[in-house]
Write a protein that holds these residues in place. Structure first.
Motif, PDB file in Angstrom:
ATOM      1  N   SER A 106       5.528  -4.404  -8.018  1.00 24.38           N
ATOM      2  CA  SER A 106       5.637  -3.764  -9.335  1.00 24.38           C
ATOM      3  C   SER A 106       5.873  -2.256  -9.227  1.00 24.38           C
ATOM      4  N   ASN A 107       5.495  -1.654  -8.089  1.00 22.55           N
ATOM      5  CA  ASN A 107       5.716  -0.215  -7.912  1.00 22.55           C
ATOM      6  C   ASN A 107       7.122   0.095  -7.384  1.00 22.55           C
ATOM      7  N   GLY A 108       7.960  -0.945  -7.266  1.00 20.08           N
ATOM      8  CA  GLY A 108       9.344  -0.746  -6.841  1.00 20.08           C
ATOM      9  C   GLY A 108       9.552  -0.796  -5.340  1.00 20.08           C
ATOM     10  N   GLU A 109       8.488  -1.047  -4.571  1.00 25.56           N
ATOM     11  CA  GLU A 109       8.609  -1.135  -3.122  1.00 25.56           C
ATOM     12  C   GLU A 109       8.682  -2.594  -2.685  1.00 25.56           C
ATOM     13  N   LEU A 110       9.266  -2.792  -1.499  1.00 24.34           N
ATOM     14  CA  LEU A 110       9.324  -4.135  -0.943  1.00 24.34           C
ATOM     15  C   LEU A 110       7.939  -4.616  -0.556  1.00 24.34           C
ATOM     16  N   ALA A 111       7.725  -5.910  -0.704  1.00 20.71           N
ATOM     17  CA  ALA A 111       6.479  -6.508  -0.216  1.00 20.71           C
ATOM     18  C   ALA A 111       6.386  -6.242   1.279  1.00 20.71           C
ATOM     19  N   GLN A 112       5.182  -6.015   1.795  1.00 18.93           N
ATOM     20  CA  GLN A 112       4.989  -5.634   3.196  1.00 18.93           C
ATOM     21  C   GLN A 112       5.643  -6.621   4.162  1.00 18.93           C
TER      22      GLN A 112
END
Length: 56
Positions: free
Chosen positions: A17-23
Protein backbone atom coordinates in the motif's frame (compact mmCIF):
# COMPACT_ATOMS: atom_id res chain seq x y z
CA UNK A 1 9.49 -14.08 -30.57
CA UNK A 2 10.83 -16.48 -27.95
CA UNK A 3 9.67 -16.00 -24.38
CA UNK A 4 12.03 -16.98 -21.60
CA UNK A 5 10.70 -19.54 -19.17
CA UNK A 6 10.48 -17.66 -15.87
CA UNK A 7 9.15 -19.13 -12.65
CA UNK A 8 7.48 -15.87 -11.71
CA UNK A 9 5.67 -13.49 -14.07
CA UNK A 10 6.99 -9.96 -13.44
CA UNK A 11 3.53 -8.55 -14.18
CA UNK A 12 2.24 -10.29 -11.06
CA UNK A 13 4.56 -8.57 -8.61
CA UNK A 14 2.86 -7.65 -5.36
CA UNK A 15 2.92 -3.97 -4.48
CA UNK A 16 2.41 -2.81 -0.91
CA UNK A 17 0.00 0.00 0.00
CA UNK A 18 2.99 2.34 0.46
CA UNK A 19 3.91 1.85 -3.21
CA UNK A 20 6.90 -0.43 -2.57
CA UNK A 21 7.36 -3.99 -3.76
CA UNK A 22 6.62 -6.77 -1.32
CA UNK A 23 9.90 -7.93 0.27
CA UNK A 24 9.74 -11.40 -1.33
CA UNK A 25 9.20 -9.97 -4.81
CA UNK A 26 11.90 -7.35 -4.32
CA UNK A 27 14.38 -10.03 -3.27
CA UNK A 28 13.51 -12.19 -6.28
CA UNK A 29 13.83 -9.23 -8.65
CA UNK A 30 17.24 -8.28 -7.25
CA UNK A 31 18.46 -11.88 -7.60
CA UNK A 32 17.28 -12.03 -11.23
CA UNK A 33 18.96 -8.75 -12.08
CA UNK A 34 22.21 -9.87 -10.44
CA UNK A 35 22.27 -12.85 -12.82
CA UNK A 36 22.25 -10.70 -15.95
CA UNK A 37 24.14 -7.57 -14.92
CA UNK A 38 27.86 -6.78 -14.83
CA UNK A 39 29.90 -7.54 -11.72
CA UNK A 40 29.89 -3.89 -10.60
CA UNK A 41 26.14 -3.59 -11.04
CA UNK A 42 25.60 -6.93 -9.31
CA UNK A 43 27.58 -5.68 -6.32
CA UNK A 44 25.43 -2.56 -6.12
CA UNK A 45 22.26 -4.65 -6.40
CA UNK A 46 23.49 -6.85 -3.55
CA UNK A 47 24.09 -3.76 -1.45
CA UNK A 48 20.61 -2.42 -2.21
CA UNK A 49 19.08 -5.81 -1.45
CA UNK A 50 20.80 -5.89 1.93
CA UNK A 51 19.64 -2.33 2.63
CA UNK A 52 16.03 -3.23 1.76
CA UNK A 53 16.15 -6.27 4.08
CA UNK A 54 17.32 -4.11 7.00
CA UNK A 55 14.60 -1.53 6.42
CA UNK A 56 11.78 -4.02 6.83
Amino acid sequence: MEKKNLNHDSRSLKWESNGELAQKDLSELIERLKNVESEDTSSELSRLGTKSNIKN
